[in-house]
Design a protein around this motif. Structure first.
Motif, PDB file in Angstrom:
ATOM      1  N   GLU A  12       0.840  -1.211   0.000  1.00 26.35           N
ATOM      2  CA  GLU A  12       0.000   0.000   0.000  1.00 26.35           C
ATOM      3  C   GLU A  12       0.874   1.259   0.000  1.00 26.35           C
ATOM      4  O   GLU A  12       0.619   2.204  -0.752  1.00 26.35           O
ATOM      5  N   LEU A  13       1.904   1.256   0.838  1.00 25.49           N
ATOM      6  CA  LEU A  13       2.791   2.418   0.920  1.00 25.49           C
ATOM      7  C   LEU A  13       3.486   2.674  -0.416  1.00 25.49           C
ATOM      8  O   LEU A  13       3.667   3.818  -0.821  1.00 25.49           O
ATOM      9  N   THR A  14       3.852   1.595  -1.097  1.00 30.90           N
ATOM     10  CA  THR A  14       4.522   1.732  -2.397  1.00 30.90           C
ATOM     11  C   THR A  14       3.591   2.389  -3.415  1.00 30.90           C
ATOM     12  O   THR A  14       4.017   3.283  -4.164  1.00 30.90           O
ATOM     13  N   VAL A  15       2.321   1.983  -3.417  1.00 30.39           N
ATOM     14  CA  VAL A  15       1.350   2.568  -4.361  1.00 30.39           C
ATOM     15  C   VAL A  15       1.209   4.076  -4.087  1.00 30.39           C
ATOM     16  O   VAL A  15       1.260   4.895  -5.011  1.00 30.39           O
ATOM     17  N   PHE A  16       1.084   4.432  -2.818  1.00 28.23           N
ATOM     18  CA  PHE A  16       0.969   5.852  -2.466  1.00 28.23           C
ATOM     19  C   PHE A  16       2.242   6.616  -2.847  1.00 28.23           C
ATOM     20  O   PHE A  16       2.174   7.750  -3.317  1.00 28.23           O
TER      21      PHE A  16
ATOM     22  N   SER B  32     -16.074  13.888   3.789  1.00 28.08           N
ATOM     23  CA  SER B  32     -17.252  13.785   2.930  1.00 28.08           C
ATOM     24  C   SER B  32     -17.806  15.179   2.650  1.00 28.08           C
ATOM     25  O   SER B  32     -18.204  15.481   1.518  1.00 28.08           O
ATOM     26  N   TYR B  33     -17.806  16.022   3.692  1.00 29.81           N
ATOM     27  CA  TYR B  33     -18.273  17.408   3.529  1.00 29.81           C
ATOM     28  C   TYR B  33     -17.379  18.132   2.504  1.00 29.81           C
ATOM     29  O   TYR B  33     -17.875  18.837   1.624  1.00 29.81           O
ATOM     30  N   GLU B  34     -16.060  17.903   2.629  1.00 29.97           N
ATOM     31  CA  GLU B  34     -15.102  18.535   1.702  1.00 29.97           C
ATOM     32  C   GLU B  34     -15.390  18.084   0.259  1.00 29.97           C
ATOM     33  O   GLU B  34     -15.422  18.905  -0.654  1.00 29.97           O
ATOM     34  N   PHE B  35     -15.608  16.787   0.081  1.00 28.95           N
ATOM     35  CA  PHE B  35     -15.927  16.260  -1.267  1.00 28.95           C
ATOM     36  C   PHE B  35     -17.247  16.844  -1.755  1.00 28.95           C
ATOM     37  O   PHE B  35     -17.357  17.249  -2.914  1.00 28.95           O
ATOM     38  N   TYR B  36     -18.248  16.897  -0.875  1.00 31.37           N
ATOM     39  CA  TYR B  36     -19.566  17.415  -1.246  1.00 31.37           C
ATOM     40  C   TYR B  36     -19.440  18.855  -1.738  1.00 31.37           C
ATOM     41  O   TYR B  36     -20.041  19.226  -2.759  1.00 31.37           O
ATOM     42  N   MET B  37     -18.653  19.666  -1.015  1.00 30.92           N
ATOM     43  CA  MET B  37     -18.469  21.075  -1.399  1.00 30.92           C
ATOM     44  C   MET B  37     -17.857  21.199  -2.795  1.00 30.92           C
ATOM     45  O   MET B  37     -18.148  22.137  -3.530  1.00 30.92           O
ATOM     46  N   LYS B  38     -16.992  20.278  -3.135  1.00 36.52           N
ATOM     47  CA  LYS B  38     -16.355  20.325  -4.467  1.00 36.52           C
ATOM     48  C   LYS B  38     -17.316  19.788  -5.530  1.00 36.52           C
ATOM     49  O   LYS B  38     -17.521  20.441  -6.564  1.00 36.52           O
ATOM     50  N   PHE B  39     -17.913  18.631  -5.263  1.00 33.93           N
ATOM     51  CA  PHE B  39     -18.802  18.017  -6.263  1.00 33.93           C
ATOM     52  C   PHE B  39     -20.036  18.891  -6.513  1.00 33.93           C
ATOM     53  O   PHE B  39     -20.525  18.964  -7.647  1.00 33.93           O
TER      54      PHE B  39
ATOM     55  N   THR C 168     -12.063  18.052 -14.196  1.00 35.47           N
ATOM     56  CA  THR C 168     -12.028  19.535 -14.174  1.00 35.47           C
ATOM     57  C   THR C 168     -10.655  20.042 -14.641  1.00 35.47           C
ATOM     58  O   THR C 168     -10.572  20.863 -15.547  1.00 35.47           O
ATOM     59  N   ASN C 169      -9.609  19.588 -13.997  1.00 40.32           N
ATOM     60  CA  ASN C 169      -8.233  19.884 -14.444  1.00 40.32           C
ATOM     61  C   ASN C 169      -7.269  18.890 -13.775  1.00 40.32           C
ATOM     62  O   ASN C 169      -7.695  18.070 -12.949  1.00 40.32           O
ATOM     63  N   THR C 170      -5.988  18.993 -14.133  1.00 38.56           N
ATOM     64  CA  THR C 170      -5.006  18.015 -13.630  1.00 38.56           C
ATOM     65  C   THR C 170      -4.883  18.086 -12.106  1.00 38.56           C
ATOM     66  O   THR C 170      -4.763  17.056 -11.441  1.00 38.56           O
ATOM     67  N   PHE C 171      -4.924  19.316 -11.569  1.00 36.16           N
ATOM     68  CA  PHE C 171      -4.789  19.441 -10.120  1.00 36.16           C
ATOM     69  C   PHE C 171      -5.927  18.718  -9.406  1.00 36.16           C
ATOM     70  O   PHE C 171      -5.698  17.924  -8.497  1.00 36.16           O
ATOM     71  N   TYR C 172      -7.162  18.999  -9.836  1.00 38.46           N
ATOM     72  CA  TYR C 172      -8.309  18.360  -9.185  1.00 38.46           C
ATOM     73  C   TYR C 172      -8.327  16.848  -9.399  1.00 38.46           C
ATOM     74  O   TYR C 172      -8.802  16.102  -8.540  1.00 38.46           O
TER      75      TYR C 172
ATOM     76  N   SER D  10      -8.527  12.102  -6.730  1.00 37.39           N
ATOM     77  CA  SER D  10      -8.200  10.677  -6.765  1.00 37.39           C
ATOM     78  C   SER D  10      -7.321  10.269  -5.571  1.00 37.39           C
ATOM     79  O   SER D  10      -7.554   9.236  -4.945  1.00 37.39           O
ATOM     80  N   LEU D  11      -6.339  11.125  -5.235  1.00 37.57           N
ATOM     81  CA  LEU D  11      -5.462  10.785  -4.106  1.00 37.57           C
ATOM     82  C   LEU D  11      -6.210  10.786  -2.773  1.00 37.57           C
ATOM     83  O   LEU D  11      -6.067   9.862  -1.967  1.00 37.57           O
ATOM     84  N   THR D  12      -7.029  11.834  -2.549  1.00 41.05           N
ATOM     85  CA  THR D  12      -7.720  11.906  -1.265  1.00 41.05           C
ATOM     86  C   THR D  12      -8.851  10.867  -1.187  1.00 41.05           C
ATOM     87  O   THR D  12      -9.105  10.321  -0.117  1.00 41.05           O
TER      88      THR D  12
END
Lengths: 86, 188
Positions: free
Chosen positions: B21-25, B103-110, B118-122, B127-129
Motif C-alpha cells: 500500500e505504501l509503495t502505491v501511495f 465527505s463534507y469537503e468532497f460534497y463542497m467540491k462536487f 475539471t483539471n489536472t490538479f483536481y 483521486s489521491l484523497t
C-alpha cells in the motif's frame, strides 16, 4: 506508566508539528526553504509514527530500511521536483 | 548490536500488505510532484481553493486516532481487556469524524461541478484523497472487527497479535496522510 507518558509526548509533538505546517500554509509562504522546512517536519512526524506508534524500534534492519527509506525517498523526490520548478 | 532484534508487531502478512500500500501511495506522490513541475501556476492557483482548516483538523483526528490505537495495544499487553476495546472505540470515533469532514469537503467540491476531469490538479486532489478516504474506511472496518472481538474476550495479554495487526494498518493510514496533507494542501 512510562510508556503511556512517552505516547502522550509523541502525540503532543505530532499535534504541534501539524499546527506549524498549517501556520506556514495559512500565511501562503513559499520558496525552497519553506518546502524544505515543511518536508523536514513531515519526515520528523513520519519517523515518530514509524518508531513510536508502529513500534518498529528494534526490528530487523531490512524493515527499518524499507519504512524509513519510503519516507526519505518520497520527501527527497518532492524536494527535487519542487526546487527544480521554483 | 547488543539488543536482540525484535519481531514485527502483529501478523507478518499485514506488513507485506502495508508495504504494498505504501509503495502505491509513494508512486502516486512522486507522479504528483513530477506532473506539477509542468503546471506550477495551475497547481498553485487551485491549491488555494482547498480547505486547509479541514485538512489540518483531519490530520489531528488521524494522529489522535493513532494515539488511542497505541494505547489499546499497550493496555491489552497488561490484560486490561475493557480498556483495550474502549480505546479502539475512541479511535473509531476519530475515524468517523474524519470521514464526515472529508465527505463534507468532497460534497463542497462536487456540488459546484468540480470532478476528476475539471483539471489536472483536481484529478490528483480528488483521486489521491478519495483513495486515502477508502483506506480510512477499511482501517475503521478492521478496528471495529478487532474492538468487537476484544469485547467478546478474544484477546488477552498472551494473545494480542490481531490487535497489533489492526493497529499497524491504522498507523499506515496515518503515515500516508502525514505526507498527503502538506503535499496537496500546503506546499507551493
Amino acid at each position: 506508566m512510562k510508556k503511556t507518558d512517552k505516547t502522550t509526548q509523541v502525540w503532543l509533538t505530532l499535534i504541534l508539528l501539524t499546527l506549524s505546517t498549517y501556520t506556514l500554509g495559512y500565511y501562503n509562504y513559499s520558496g525552497s526553504l519553506v518546502v524544505l522546512l515543511l518536508l523536514l517536519t513531515a519526515v520528523i512526524k513520519g519517523v515518530l509514527i514509524i518508531r513510536e506508534f508502529m513500534e518498529l524500534k528494534g526490528v530487523s534492519l531490512l524493515w527499518k530500511v524499507m519504512m524509513y527509506g519510503w519516507l526519505v525517498i518520497i520527501c527527497l523526490a518532492i524536494i527535487i521536483a519542487y526546487t527544480m520548478s521554483q | 548490536m547488543s539488543e536482540k532484534t525484535k519481531l514485527l508487531p502483529g501478523d507478518f502478512a499485514i506488513w507485506i500488505f502495508i508495504f504494498a500500500e505504501l509503495t502505491v501511495f509513494a508512486i502516486y506522490f512522486v507522479i504528483y510532484a513530477v506532473v506539477r513541475m509542468q503546471n506550477v501556476e495551475m497547481f498553485n492557483h487551485f491549491q488555494l481553493t482547498l480547505n486547509r482548516e479541514t485538512g489540518a483538523i483531519n490530520t489531528i483526528l488521524l494522529i489522535t486516532g493513532s494515539y488511542f490505537v497505541v494505547k489499546s495495544v499497550d493496555v491489552i499487553k497488561q490484560n486490561k481487556i475493557k480498556e483495550c476495546y474502549k480505546f479502539l472505540y475512541w479511535a473509531l470515533v476519530c475515524g468517523c469524524v474524519f470521514v464526515v469532514i472529508k465527505s463534507y469537503e468532497f460534497y463542497m467540491k462536487f456540488s459546484v461541478g468540480i470532478g476528476l476531469d475539471t483539471n489536472t490538479f483536481y484529478m490528483f486532489y480528488l483521486s489521491l484523497t478519495l483513495f486515502h478516504y477508502f483506506h480510512v474506511i477499511l482501517g475503521m472496518a478492521i478496528l471495529l472487527a478487532i474492538a468487537i472481538k476484544a469485547q467478546r474476550g478474544s484477546y488477552d495479554s498472551n494473545n494480542y497479535t490481531g490487535v497489533e495487526s489492526g493497529a499497524s494498518y491504522w498507523h499506515m493510514v496515518d503515515l500516508v496522510w502525514i505526507i498527503l496533507f502538506p503535499l496537496i494542501y500546503i506546499i507551493r
